[in-house]
Design an enzyme around this catalytic site. Structure first.
Site, PDB file in Angstrom:
ATOM      1  N   HIS A 139       0.802  -1.223   0.000  1.00  0.00           N
ATOM      2  CA  HIS A 139       0.000   0.000   0.000  1.00  0.00           C
ATOM      3  C   HIS A 139       0.842   1.284   0.000  1.00  0.00           C
ATOM      4  CE1 HIS A 139       0.203  -0.033   4.545  1.00  0.00           C
ATOM      5  NE2 HIS A 139       0.231   1.269   4.336  1.00  0.00           N
ATOM      6  N   SER A 174       4.077   1.868   8.434  1.00  0.00           N
ATOM      7  CA  SER A 174       3.756   0.895   7.392  1.00  0.00           C
ATOM      8  C   SER A 174       4.983   0.415   6.637  1.00  0.00           C
ATOM      9  CB  SER A 174       2.816   1.529   6.372  1.00  0.00           C
ATOM     10  OG  SER A 174       1.523   1.405   6.837  1.00  0.00           O
ATOM     11  N   GLY A 175       4.957  -0.842   6.301  1.00  0.00           N
ATOM     12  CA  GLY A 175       6.056  -1.421   5.539  1.00  0.00           C
ATOM     13  C   GLY A 175       7.195  -1.870   6.425  1.00  0.00           C
ATOM     14  N   ASP A 197      -0.545  -7.551   1.365  1.00  0.00           N
ATOM     15  CA  ASP A 197       0.042  -6.209   1.432  1.00  0.00           C
ATOM     16  C   ASP A 197       1.562  -6.311   1.547  1.00  0.00           C
ATOM     17  OD1 ASP A 197       0.364  -3.519   1.620  1.00  0.00           O
ATOM     18  OD2 ASP A 197      -0.590  -3.302   3.599  1.00  0.00           O
ATOM     19  N   GLY A 206       2.850   5.843   9.140  1.00  0.00           N
ATOM     20  CA  GLY A 206       4.273   6.081   8.924  1.00  0.00           C
ATOM     21  C   GLY A 206       5.126   4.878   9.292  1.00  0.00           C
TER      22      GLY A 206
HETATM   23  N1  ARG Z   1      -1.314   2.118   7.144  1.00  0.00           N
HETATM   24  C1  ARG Z   1      -0.462   2.749   8.035  1.00  0.00           C
HETATM   25  C2  ARG Z   1       0.708   3.410   7.335  1.00  0.00           C
HETATM   26  O1  ARG Z   1       0.594   3.664   6.174  1.00  0.00           O
HETATM   27  C3  ARG Z   1      -0.011   1.858   9.137  1.00  0.00           C
HETATM   28  C4  ARG Z   1      -1.145   1.478   9.958  1.00  0.00           C
HETATM   29  C5  ARG Z   1      -0.817   0.592  11.064  1.00  0.00           C
HETATM   30  N2  ARG Z   1      -1.841   0.828  11.980  1.00  0.00           N
HETATM   31  C6  ARG Z   1      -1.958   0.224  13.133  1.00  0.00           C
HETATM   32  N3  ARG Z   1      -2.903   0.562  13.944  1.00  0.00           N
HETATM   33  N4  ARG Z   1      -1.140  -0.723  13.468  1.00  0.00           N
HETATM   34  O2  ARG Z   1       1.693   3.799   7.919  1.00  0.00           O
END
Ligand code: ARG
Length: 783
Positions: A586, A734-735, A640, A732
């Site tokens: 994503h 993510s990944g 993902d 932030g």
């Molecule tokens: N989608 C989010 C990102 O782009 C990360 C989300 C993780 N969220 C969580 N509650 N663990 O950084």
């Protein structure tokens, strides 16, 4: 990244006095941080697991003597009731403190050596200063360092502090149940260290115990002490013949990754009448604290078996022998050795086998939790379990269920001997087994036999019934050709497919052993399970100076920051080889204004500690190619995952290292403690963190998580966090990696930060891409 306390500050309580005069500590506060995982043996981190407390603080004056910032403290309060003053009484607080950048040496074994004396004095002075400026200062008498041992990342000192406090305060402390005493102990230590003005320290948990014991007194006045250390491979002998004194103690130590095994061979002359004054006791600590007794022998029949083996939970054990002076004919013979610390629990898929408490038939260690899942190799089969031995600490009188130590099978707790007809039971296709031991009193443990069976199957166990009258080897499917059926030698067969839970060697052979890769043992005939093991370890050395903020740099060397020009940091990623990074799909979805899918816009930064750091130790690479998983489904965040190929290979260094990719068969049992790291928001809707953050999260039962998220969890996802909220990844992150340790002390990439409802909300854990489910795809695309 969100830690347990979103504001990162919580208030501290002080010990209530019987007069209700609360100290003014309520306004003060401290920062709570998460210690890294226990499993990283030798990674300087283990003590968190042992429910001890880690305090990292700055004290300038302290630097000259003990140049350190980080101290681990376990505090146990022992209240001794003395009768010589009606109004005042002694209180002892005992515990241990770890000084990371000092090294344990042989001369610290000898309480009379110059080194011991000066080191002990430095610590004693330090405690005096801490206490004197605290609310307990008016009761404080002194602190004494009694012993040292090798710590996780330095030197561990065992101390006790003496207080002279009003009788009614002592009485009210003594009346509290152990759980509340514990609670107070931890608050007190927190308070003490906080009042000292120290800001930057880590706190996990603490222990406390209030008792009427007079053992301290005996020990202090008349102990004859033996300080012993042994390395793996040696037995050190302890003997005592016709003792003349009334109290002997042996402080046993082994290197920090080992535990102490004590083997008592002969014990004579422990008489029935004198249990209070005449006994042999083993403690899971270097001081005789009442809440650390592993076992005690006294009275008639106490010495039944000819040889008893005990195991400590860490690298020290104390053996004390208290005698009536009249009893001069006692004999004690024992030896001790260093044995590797084992990790208990696991996931087994097997036709039959046995399971036992850790170190069986040695006494199991105190303070341990293990969970196993046993599963029949094929659907349609069930498991039958037989408890052959169960000798564990029984429940407290009057308790309705086992509340001290227990063996739990399929939700049912056992803690006492079973009659013959209650030993055998049938379960379903899989069964969960948990074992818990508290801090006190251990026994021999349990031993279980299990086997898979089917009421309808007439094939031999381990053979698959194909329904057409044929029985095939379990690793084959009924469609496989017949060259290898029931009667052929299995060695001549090459297995076409492994069950999803089996590890597949390079030569195609399947292993049923759970998590065989990189465990230091060659399990595949071709050695392929030990082939790709240069990963998952940080390069922080023991005994280096670990202090202040920079100390933690290098702890998560696979963490990368993916940045895009003016937009700066966007996502995290993990280094898996010198050319490849893994991140979340994503992160590479185009928006209206930014083309995130174009490789040339991205830069990967590795070896970073703070986001905008400029140093020649930081590696920056352009991205040549982004491979998003072809089945990535943005509507539900399934698959993902994305692979990023770097323009040029990165050089591994102290700050840049790859994380291990877990094989498909690796299991991260729920409950496992893992770490998620990143520069993401420190609370919902807030800004990125400047310094790399780490959060301690546990793997959550997938069916529980699926319920919480209304069936949105696919088999490419895994949940981790804390169901109470407060700790999580966030925007932030993510990944970035969810890293868990395994055998061989390596960190494995269990998950990739993917999604979650809000951040750190109650019953809304973080959802991660499950890397084991995508292992084959990663390997195919990166090799
Ligand atoms: N989608 C989010 C990102 O782009 C990360 C989300 C993780 N969220 C969580 N509650 N663990 O950084």
């Amino acid at each position: 990244m969100i830690r347990a306390f979103p504001s990162s500050r919580v208030s501290v309580y002080s010990i209530p006095t019987p007069h209700g005069s609360e100290q003014a500590a309520g306004q003060e506060s401290l920062r709570i941080r998460y210690c890294p995982s226990y499993q990283g043996r030798g990674l300087c981190q283990k003590y968190c697991f042992f429910k001890q407390m880690r305090l990292c603080f700055r004290r300038r004056w302290f630097l000259g003597i003990l140049p350190t910032f980080s101290v681990t403290v376990t505090v146990i309060v022992l209240v001794l009731h003395y009768s010589f003053s009606p109004a005042f009484s002694f209180i002892y607080i005992g515990g241990s403190v770890e000084i990371p950048n000092l090294t344990y040496t042989n001369d610290l074994n000898d309480p009379k050596s110059q080194k011991f004396l000066s080191q002990a004095e430095a610590i004693q002075n330090y405690f005096a200063e801490l206490y004197e400026s605290s609310s307990w200062g008016k009761y404080y008498l002194k602190s004494v360092v009694a012993a040292f041992s090798e710590g996780e990342c330095g030197l561990r000192a065992y101390y006790w502090s003496t207080f002279w406090a009003p009788q009614d305060m002592v009485t009210s402390l003594k009346k509290l149940p152990p759980a509340e005493q514990k609670e107070i102990g931890s608050k007190q230590a927190t308070h003490i260290f906080n009042t000292s003005g120290e800001e930057d320290f880590d706190l996990v948990t603490m222990e406390l115990f209030v008792s009427d014991s007079t053992e301290y007194d005996v020990m202090l006045k008349s102990a004859v002490s033996f300080d012993l250390y042994t390395k793996p491979g040696n037995n050190r002998t302890l003997t005592l013949m016709n003792p003349k004194k009334s109290f002997y103690q042996w402080r046993l130590r082994v290197p920090s990754n080992y535990v102490v095994r004590l083997v008592v061979i002969t014990l004579h002359g422990v008489t029935p009448e004198s249990c209070a004054s005449h006994h042999l006791s083993a403690y899971d600590f270097l001081l005789p604290l009442q809440n650390k007794i592993i076992t005690r022998w006294c009275g008639p029949g106490a010495w039944a078996p000819p040889v008893v083996r005990l195991t400590s939970s860490s690298n020290v054990m104390l053996l004390t022998f208290s005698l009536d002076r009249t009893e001069a004919s006692s004999i004690l013979k024992a030896h001790f050795q260093a044995i590797p610390k084992i990790m208990c629990g696991g996931h087994y898929i097997s036709w039959n086998g046995t399971l036992s408490s850790p170190y069986y038939p040695s006494y199991y260690p105190p303070n341990i939790d293990c969970s196993w899942i046993i599963r029949a190799p094929l659907p349609g089969y069930k498991l039958s379990l037989k408890i052959l031995i169960i000798q564990i600490q029984e429940k407290s009188p009057g308790a309705s269920k086992c509340d001290k130590d227990w063996l739990e099978i399929d939700g049912v707790r056992y803690c006492k001997a079973l009659s013959e007809n209650n030993r055998n039971r049938e379960y379903g296709y899989s069964v969960a087994i948990n074992f818990h031991s508290d801090e006190l009193v251990t026994h021999k443990g349990f031993y279980i036999e299990y086997k898979a069976f089917s009421h309808t199957d007439r094939c031999k166990p381990e053979r698959l019934n194909c329904g057409d009258g044929k029985c095939k080897h379990q690793h084959k499917t009924c469609k496989d050709d017949d060259s290898c059926d029931e009667d052929s030698e299995e060695n001549n067969c090459s297995y076409k497919s492994c069950s999803p839970y089996a590890y597949k060697c390079l030569n195609g052979k399947c292993l049923l052993k759970p998590n065989p890769e990189c465990d230091g043992k060659r399990d595949c005939a071709d050695g392929s399970d030990e082939m790709n093991c240069a990963c998952g370890r940080h390069q922080l050395k023991k005994n280096r100076i670990v202090g202040g903020e920079d100390a933690r740099s290098g702890k998560w060397p696979w963490q990368a920051s993916l940045q895009m020009g003016v937009h700066g940091h966007i996502c995290g990623a993990s280094v898996i080889s010198n050319r490849w990074l893994v991140s979340a799909a994503h992160c590479f979805l185009d928006s209206d204004s930014v083309r995130y899918s174009v490789p040339s816009g991205w830069r990967a930064y590795m070896g970073l500690h703070t986001l905008n750091e400029k140093s020649n130790r930081v590696a920056m690479r352009s991205i040549k190619r982004i491979i998003v998983h072809p089945q990535y489904d943005q509507s539900i965040s399934d698959y993902d995952i994305a692979l990023l190929e770097m323009e040029t290979p990165v050089f591994f260094s102290e700050l840049v290292q790859p994380i291990c990719l877990p094989s498909t068969s690796r299991v991260f049992v729920y409950g496992t403690v893992c770490y998620v790291t990143g520069w993401g928001a420190i609370k919902e809707n807030s800004q990125l963190a400047k310094t790399l953050q780490e959060a301690r999260v546990r793997i959550i039962n997938p069916s529980v998580c699926n319920k919480l998220y209304d069936d949105l969890i696919t088999s490419r996802m895994l949940c981790a966090g804390n169901l109470n909220g407060g700790v999580d990844a966030c925007q932030g992150d993510s990944g970035g990696p969810l890293a868990c340790t395994g055998k061989g002390n390596r960190w494995y990439l269990a998950g990739i930060v993917s999604w979650g409802e809000g951040c750190a909300r109650r019953n809304r854990p973080g959802v991660y891409t499950k890397v084991t489910a995508l292992h084959d795809w990663i390997r195919q695309n990166t090799n």
